[in-house]
Design an enzyme around this catalytic site. Structure first.
Site, mmCIF file in Angstrom:
data_model
loop_
_atom_site.group_PDB
_atom_site.id
_atom_site.type_symbol
_atom_site.label_atom_id
_atom_site.label_comp_id
_atom_site.label_asym_id
_atom_site.label_seq_id
_atom_site.Cartn_x
_atom_site.Cartn_y
_atom_site.Cartn_z
ATOM 1 N N CYS A 42 46.977 21.037 111.581
ATOM 2 C CA CYS A 42 46.694 22.478 111.538
ATOM 3 C C CYS A 42 45.342 22.768 110.891
ATOM 4 O O CYS A 42 44.507 23.456 111.457
ATOM 5 C CB CYS A 42 47.804 23.210 110.775
ATOM 6 N N CYS A 47 45.043 24.494 114.283
ATOM 7 C CA CYS A 47 45.054 25.969 114.205
ATOM 8 C C CYS A 47 43.814 26.568 113.566
ATOM 9 O O CYS A 47 43.236 27.518 114.099
ATOM 10 C CB CYS A 47 46.266 26.456 113.390
ATOM 11 N N LYS A 50 40.405 25.860 115.417
ATOM 12 C CA LYS A 50 40.549 26.504 116.730
ATOM 13 C C LYS A 50 40.400 28.017 116.608
ATOM 14 O O LYS A 50 39.678 28.640 117.389
ATOM 15 C CB LYS A 50 41.911 26.171 117.330
ATOM 16 N N TYR A 98 44.336 21.735 99.438
ATOM 17 C CA TYR A 98 45.569 20.956 99.590
ATOM 18 C C TYR A 98 45.665 19.853 98.534
ATOM 19 O O TYR A 98 46.735 19.611 97.966
ATOM 20 C CB TYR A 98 45.640 20.359 101.000
ATOM 21 N N TYR A 177 49.353 25.482 126.019
ATOM 22 C CA TYR A 177 48.568 26.443 125.238
ATOM 23 C C TYR A 177 47.266 25.845 124.721
ATOM 24 O O TYR A 177 46.249 26.532 124.634
ATOM 25 C CB TYR A 177 49.411 27.050 124.111
ATOM 26 N N GLU A 181 43.836 27.645 125.648
ATOM 27 C CA GLU A 181 43.040 28.187 124.543
ATOM 28 C C GLU A 181 41.620 27.647 124.583
ATOM 29 O O GLU A 181 40.644 28.411 124.460
ATOM 30 C CB GLU A 181 43.704 27.853 123.206
ATOM 31 N N HIS A 434 49.998 56.759 117.665
ATOM 32 C CA HIS A 434 49.092 57.123 118.757
ATOM 33 C C HIS A 434 47.693 57.410 118.230
ATOM 34 O O HIS A 434 47.547 57.977 117.145
ATOM 35 C CB HIS A 434 49.641 58.377 119.461
ATOM 36 N N GLU A 439 52.041 51.306 120.997
ATOM 37 C CA GLU A 439 52.997 52.410 121.082
ATOM 38 C C GLU A 439 53.875 52.290 122.328
ATOM 39 O O GLU A 439 54.996 52.798 122.371
ATOM 40 C CB GLU A 439 52.286 53.767 121.059
#
Length: 451
Positions: A42, A47, A50, A98, A177, A181, A434, A439
């Site tokens: 990731c 992720c 990307k 991390y 995907y 992508e 709106h 909506e």
């Protein structure tokens, strides 16, 4: 028996790091080994980079829109090396975050490969061995290439972030995907993109109407999409790579990228020798509590090939700690997981597709597609889709599918309602905001079809 550690985690991605941290905070003696970079797929090759590339690729359309809204815009070309340098600096920063999480929580970390020696022993590449009451395998997955002549010359999503320069043309093979992508990203960055997919439509498994719209919009934006088409072979040639397709055509591309699937990282891990059962794709087979066939060995994340998403790996890690370290058995809930596909336009989805819901009983389908105000004013032909799948008898919303700019942000909120079991009438009672695209989700009164 006295063990060196209560828990030894193999893999420093999102799931492994979360499990290690929470287990240590609960008082467990924890170690973690990672052979590559902390943050896993990731953060390092998935992720995060990307999504930053998605942001970069959206600026040409934004600049064009600005001109349509009366702004005088003087834009230069895209500086890939400058962007790439900043991108890698951000990934370095996140990797340090991390590492800091582990050190601050007294998790002993080893920057090396680890494998199982037996059900309670981990062996490092250095030859060191440590005993552990529990072992958690969180080694993720890795892109795979098809077995065809010349495939060794192609890129995967791992290498795409390290290109010295953007190619003039690229062929992307795949229809999932990741393939879609990157087709959109590279098209937005000015690369001439061709995409081959062997199936009848991209994004298999997602709602048919939604993926059809995405395919149409990708083609309209300039992606040369060929469905029902695969690659037969490729060879290096002057100016790039000559590719032969199943439709009989041959063409030279500067670069070729395979996004044709991923496989769990279980090779040479000592798992089978220790008695851990693996599935036919190499995944660790686990129960609802992420426990393998060996009671002391657990696995989470992509290495189990359940739902391969970062937030799911994190949830699985949390449930593991709750079950094993805290003694509170907590199964992992994989129902109604909201997710986003960062194509252009984006897709956000939660719950069942229309096709899946049809198999579970009578349904009503509420759907609308339209040109959103912002893009319509700018003279762009882009369309969006809002769709609800409703159980005819219980009135529960079984699925929500959005294809629109910002769909990922929208589906996170819709996901709360679907997870709670909201009915169509709950949506109807909610006053519309709106003027917004979203909506339409609460103003669709009449089903477009029933099944």
């Amino acid at each position: 028996m006295d063990f060196d550690y209560d828990l030894f985690v193999i893999g420093g991605g999102s799931g492994g790091v979360r499990a290690a941290r929470v287990a240590a905070q609960a008082g467990a003696r924890v170690a973690l080994a990672e052979e590559s970079r902390y943050g896993g797929t990731c953060v390092i090759r998935g992720c995060v980079p990307k999504k930053l590339m998605v942001f970069a690729s959206e600026y040409p359309a934004a600049i064009a829109d600005a001109q349509s809204y009366g702004w005088t815009v003087h834009a230069g070309g895209f500086d890939w090396p400058a962007f790439r340098t900043k991108l890698h600096a951000e990934l370095d920063r996140l990797e340090d975050v991390y590492r800091g999480i582990l050190s601050r929580n007294a998790v002993e970390s080893f920057d090396t490969r680890a494998r199982l020696a037996d059900a309670h022993t981990v062996e490092l590449a250095s030859g060191q061995r440590f005993s552990a009451r529990h072992i958690l395998v969180a080694t993720g997955g890795w892109p795979v290439k098809p077995d065809i002549p010349g495939a060794e010359h192609a890129l995967t999503s791992n290498e795409i972030f390290h290109l010295d320069a953007l190619p003039k043309s690229m062929l992307i093979i795949g229809g999932g995907y990741i393939a879609c992508e990157f087709a959109c990203i590279l098209n937005g960055l000015g690369v001439e993109v061709t995409q081959f997919y062997r199936g009848a439509q991209i994004l298999r498994g997602f709602d048919g109407e939604a993926r059809g719209l995405i395919a149409d919009e990708m083609i309209q934006s300039g992606v040369n999409l060929h469905l029902g088409t695969n690659i037969v072979e490729m060879e290096e040639t002057e100016g790039g790579f000559r590719v032969k397709a199943t439709n009989g055509t041959e063409r030279v591309f500067d670069k070729v990228m395979f996004a044709t699937g991923r496989a769990p990282n279980t090779a040479d891990m000592g798992l089978e020798e220790a008695g851990v059962a693996l599935g036919r794709n190499g995944e660790v087979e686990v129960d609802a509590y992420s426990q393998s066939s060996v009671p002391s060995v657990f696995a989470i994340g992509d290495v189990t090939d359940r739902v391969n998403l970062t937030p799911v790996a994190i949830r699985e890690g949390m449930a593991f700690v709750e079950t094993v370290i805290k003694g509170n058995p907590t199964p992992v809930d994989h129902v109604n997981i909201p997710t986003a596909i960062f194509t252009q336009p984006e897709m956000g989805t939660v719950g069942m597709s229309e096709e899946e819901a049809r198999e579970h009983g009578p349904i009503e389908v509420y759907c609308t597609s339209f040109k959103p105000m912002q893009q319509s004013f700018a003279g762009r032909p882009d369309r969006v889709l809002m769709k609800l799948i409703v159980a005819a008898e219980s009135r529960r919303v079984l699925g929500c599918h959005i294809v629109a700019p910002g769909a990922g942000e929208l589906i996170q909120l819709a996901g709360v309602a679907v997870k709670m079991g909201a009915t169509k009438e709950d949506f109807d009672r909610t006053v519309a905001v709106h003027p917004t695209m979203s909506e339409e989700i609460v103003t669709m009164n009449t089903p477009v079809r029933t099944a």
